[in-house]
Each structure stands twice: as C-alpha cells, then as structure tokens.
Enzyme design. Structure first.
Site, PDB file in Angstrom:
ATOM      1  N   ASP A 132       0.712  -1.212  -0.010  1.00  0.00           N
ATOM      2  CA  ASP A 132      -0.071  -0.012   0.042  1.00  0.00           C
ATOM      3  C   ASP A 132       1.146   1.133   0.099  1.00  0.00           C
ATOM      4  O   ASP A 132       2.013   1.066   0.286  1.00  0.00           O
ATOM      5  CB  ASP A 132      -1.030  -0.008   1.108  1.00  0.00           C
ATOM      6  CG  ASP A 132      -2.097  -0.838   1.205  1.00  0.00           C
ATOM      7  OD1 ASP A 132      -2.280  -1.629   0.111  1.00  0.00           O
ATOM      8  OD2 ASP A 132      -2.642  -0.916   2.279  1.00  0.00           O
ATOM      9  N   ARG A 182      -0.621  -0.531  -8.902  1.00  0.00           N
ATOM     10  CA  ARG A 182      -2.019  -0.352  -8.494  1.00  0.00           C
ATOM     11  C   ARG A 182      -2.209   1.169  -8.344  1.00  0.00           C
ATOM     12  O   ARG A 182      -1.506   1.933  -7.660  1.00  0.00           O
ATOM     13  CB  ARG A 182      -2.493  -0.877  -7.209  1.00  0.00           C
ATOM     14  CG  ARG A 182      -3.660  -0.428  -6.698  1.00  0.00           C
ATOM     15  CD  ARG A 182      -3.939  -0.495  -5.055  1.00  0.00           C
ATOM     16  NE  ARG A 182      -3.918  -1.661  -4.514  1.00  0.00           N
ATOM     17  CZ  ARG A 182      -3.458  -1.962  -3.134  1.00  0.00           C
ATOM     18  NH1 ARG A 182      -3.108  -1.190  -2.337  1.00  0.00           N
ATOM     19  NH2 ARG A 182      -3.586  -3.256  -2.962  1.00  0.00           N
ATOM     20  N   THR A 224     -10.114   1.929  -8.735  1.00  0.00           N
ATOM     21  CA  THR A 224     -11.048   3.106  -8.531  1.00  0.00           C
ATOM     22  C   THR A 224     -12.546   2.755  -8.554  1.00  0.00           C
ATOM     23  O   THR A 224     -12.785   1.633  -9.250  1.00  0.00           O
ATOM     24  CB  THR A 224     -10.777   4.340  -9.657  1.00  0.00           C
ATOM     25  OG1 THR A 224     -11.697   5.291  -9.337  1.00  0.00           O
ATOM     26  CG2 THR A 224     -11.030   3.715 -10.958  1.00  0.00           C
ATOM     27  N   ARG A 287     -12.423   6.032   4.260  1.00  0.00           N
ATOM     28  CA  ARG A 287     -13.715   5.941   3.629  1.00  0.00           C
ATOM     29  C   ARG A 287     -14.583   6.986   3.598  1.00  0.00           C
ATOM     30  O   ARG A 287     -15.409   7.270   2.662  1.00  0.00           O
ATOM     31  CB  ARG A 287     -14.174   4.524   3.900  1.00  0.00           C
ATOM     32  CG  ARG A 287     -13.368   3.198   3.868  1.00  0.00           C
ATOM     33  CD  ARG A 287     -12.743   2.985   2.543  1.00  0.00           C
ATOM     34  NE  ARG A 287     -11.902   3.866   1.920  1.00  0.00           N
ATOM     35  CZ  ARG A 287     -10.569   3.623   2.072  1.00  0.00           C
ATOM     36  NH1 ARG A 287     -10.137   2.893   2.904  1.00  0.00           N
ATOM     37  NH2 ARG A 287      -9.527   4.590   1.526  1.00  0.00           N
TER      38      ARG A 287
END
Ligand SMILES: Cc1cc2nc3c(=O)[nH]c(=O)nc-3n(C[C@H](O)[C@H](O)[C@H](O)COP(=O)(O)OP(=O)(O)OC[C@H]3O[C@@H](n4cnc5c(N)ncnc54)[C@H](O)[C@@H]3O)c2cc1C
Length: 306
Positions: A132, A182, A224, A287
């Site tokens: 990540d 990514r 996405t 989020r």
C-alpha cells in the site's frame, strides 16, 4: 472542505477514542471490514471468491510505534497466508501490506525484513504481495523497499497515488516488464506543495498515470470506483491492445458491489481489497472522507445504542 475535516479527524487520537468508545453500529464497520479475526477474513474471501472475485487481504493496523507491534503484525500476515493456502484460496487471494504497520516510521530496515519474510511466505503459498502507499513522507522509502523486495520476489507490486504531483513520473519509471502497479487516487490529507487538491486535477493526473502504465509492459491494477475512469481504462486497454488478463480492476470491499460483479461478467479480473482486524478506525475515516454523503449515516450510528 468536509473531506479535509474528516481526514484531519482520522489523525486525531481524541476523535479516535471518542469514535472507538462510542456504540458505533456494527453494521457500519461490517460494511467495509470483513470482521475482527482471520477466520472472518477467510470466510469473506471464500464468499467473494465463489462470486468470481479476486481478493487482496489487508490486516488493519497502521501507526505502529513499537518493534513488538510490528512483529505481531508480521506474524499475523504469516499465519493468514498459511491459512489462505491451506484453504486453497491462493492464488486468487493475495495480501496488501502497509509498511507503517511493520515499523517503517521508526525503523525501515526492520520493516523491510518483515516485508521480506511475508513475501517469502506468500511465494510459498503460491501468491503475492502488494505494498500500500501511505502519506507522502513514506513514498521514497516504500519505493526503495519495493525495488529491494523485487530482486527475489519479482511479483511484488505497489500502489501509486494519482493525487501526488510526482506520480506521473513514478508511473513512467514503474511501467516495466512484470511490475504490478495499483493506481489509486490517494486517500490521505496532503499539502498543495506535493499533491493536486481539486478533484478535476486529481482525475486528470489519474488519466496521465493510466496512460503511462497502460502503454508500458507492466501490469496495471486500476483501483477506482469512478465510472468515468473505469470507462477510460477500458478504452485505453483497447487502444493499447491489452487483453483482459493483462490488467485488472480493483475496488474496496463494500463499495459498489454491483459494479464489481458487472466487471467480472464482462470477463475482467476484479480484485476486492478486503480489510480485517480490530484497528479499523483510520481505514473507516478515510472511507468517510471519500464520501462525505455517508457522514449523516455515520453520525446517526455514533449516537445509536447497538
Ligand atoms: C483496491 C484499492 C486499494 C487502495 N489502496 C490505496 C493505497 O494504497 N493508498 C491510498 O492512499 N489509497 C488507496 N486506495 C483509496 C483510493 O486512493 C481512494 O481514496 C478511493 O478509492 C476513492 O477514490 P475513487 O477512485 O473511488 O474516486 P472517488 O472520487 O472517491 O469517487 C468517484 C466516484 O466513484 C463512485 N463512488 C465512490 N465511492 C462510492 C460509494 N461508496 N458508493 C457508490 N459510489 C461510489 C461515485 O460515482 C463517485 O463520484 C485504494 C483504493 C482501492 C479501490
């Protein structure tokens, strides 16, 4: 503006204590997180896999402040990789790693050693690892660790954040044979000096990064939920003559599940980023920052008694 406030709250320990101590509706966390334990993660991975979805599993945890915490996180990854293998859920399931959870902030050598052990275990289990990307102060260190890991584990991939001004150049460098990249918009609160601030500028940067990745020989992972960017990615794949197995789409668990299945039906690989564990606070706040429309729902959940 609201996004900035929510992301600032994501970094505030006072707000964290308030939110974690509040009777937050279980449903809210469950919407985005597989559960607290690796058993929950495995159950959820199985169910996604049965629907034709690939998975990347994330053991929640960041802001690790001690070597013992880093060790515990690494140990959890080793165990869950064994469990995924035993359950025959690899190679469809891989793992995502936050280097900060492995001690990157106070000892990047230790973070590298833990990441290396996890990559070796993933390789034994017949799967791989994606790093990540976190806040911009860690980008150089993460890319450096990526390159060192790839010497022995060439399938290890990395996330790149389109909102960073540097990312188009990074994508050009990373668009090499076999490298899994990514591409996401980016989820942290970053200053204007390093990151585009408006949605439009971030989206335009995303497309430039996508062009760099799709035109090269690497393996782009288009992370996405944005319908326009998904359509552009499909268009670029056609333009650069990429078949459906030469790139993939990725989305977060709980976000646009119907769209995830629609893309599977079209023959694409769709990988779901599936977090589990008890350290859900930072993840949940990011989020909410992406979709402030959920804030009312969240505040109601905070006040609820279940
Ligand atoms: C697999 C994966 C891995 C990621 N890894 C990282 C990482 O390593 N580092 C990092 O900084 N960030 C990471 N992110 C987060 C990412 O940076 C974004 O913050 C997040 O994906 C939201 O951006 P978006 O591209 O979906 O666009 P947004 O601009 O948030 O959304 C665009 C459009 O998508 C649709 N949409 C978005 N959310 C919803 C929803 N909840 N329900 C319905 N429609 C919705 C809407 O149409 C919306 O207008 C990752 C994201 C994914 C999917």
């Amino acid at each position: 503006m609201l996004r900035k406030v929510i992301l600032a709250a994501a970094g505030s320990q006072r707000v964290e204590r308030l939110v974690e101590g509040a009777p937050v509706s279980r449903n809210l966390v469950r919407r985005f997180v597989a559960g607290n334990s690796s058993d929950d993660a495995l159950r959820c991975t199985r169910s996604l896999s049965d629907q034709g979805l690939a998975v990347t599993l994330d053991f929640l945890g960041e802001d690790t402040v001690s070597p013992e915490q880093a060790e515990a996180t690494a140990g959890e990854y080793l165990r869950v990789l064994d469990a995924l293998h035993a359950a025959e859920l690899t190679p469809a399931a891989e793992v995502s790693l936050k280097l900060s959870a492995l001690g990157q902030v106070f000892d990047d050598k230790q973070a590298y050693e833990h990441a290396r052990a996890i990559c070796a275990k993933a390789s034994e289990a017949g799967t791989t690892v994606t790093l990540d990307m976190e806040d911009h102060t860690t980008t150089d260190s993460t890319l450096e660790i990526l390159h060192r890991l790839r010497v022995d584990f060439p399938t290890v991939g990395v996330a790149i954040q389109a909102y960073l001004r540097r990312s188009e150049a990074d994508c050009r460098e990373l668009a090499v044979e076999g490298l899994r990249v990514r591409l996401c918009k980016g989820a942290y609160k970053e200053p204007e000096s390093v990151a585009f601030q408006s949605r439009l500028d971030v989206d335009k940067s995303y497309v430039r990064c996508l062009n760099a990745l799709m035109s090269g020989p690497g393996y782009p992972m288009v992370a996405t939920h944005d319908p326009r960017l998904i359509a552009i990615a499909e268009d670029r794949a056609r333009w650069f003559d990429r078949s459906a197995d030469e790139f993939e789409f990725q989305m977060l668990f709980g976000v646009r599940p119907d769209e995830q299945l629609r893309l599977v039906d079209l023959g694409y690989t769709m990988r779901v980023y599936l977090p589990y564990g008890t350290q859900w606070y930072g993840y949940l706040m990011r989020r909410l920052g992406e979709r402030p429309a959920n804030l009312g729902f969240f505040l109601r959940a905070l006040r609820s008694r279940d």
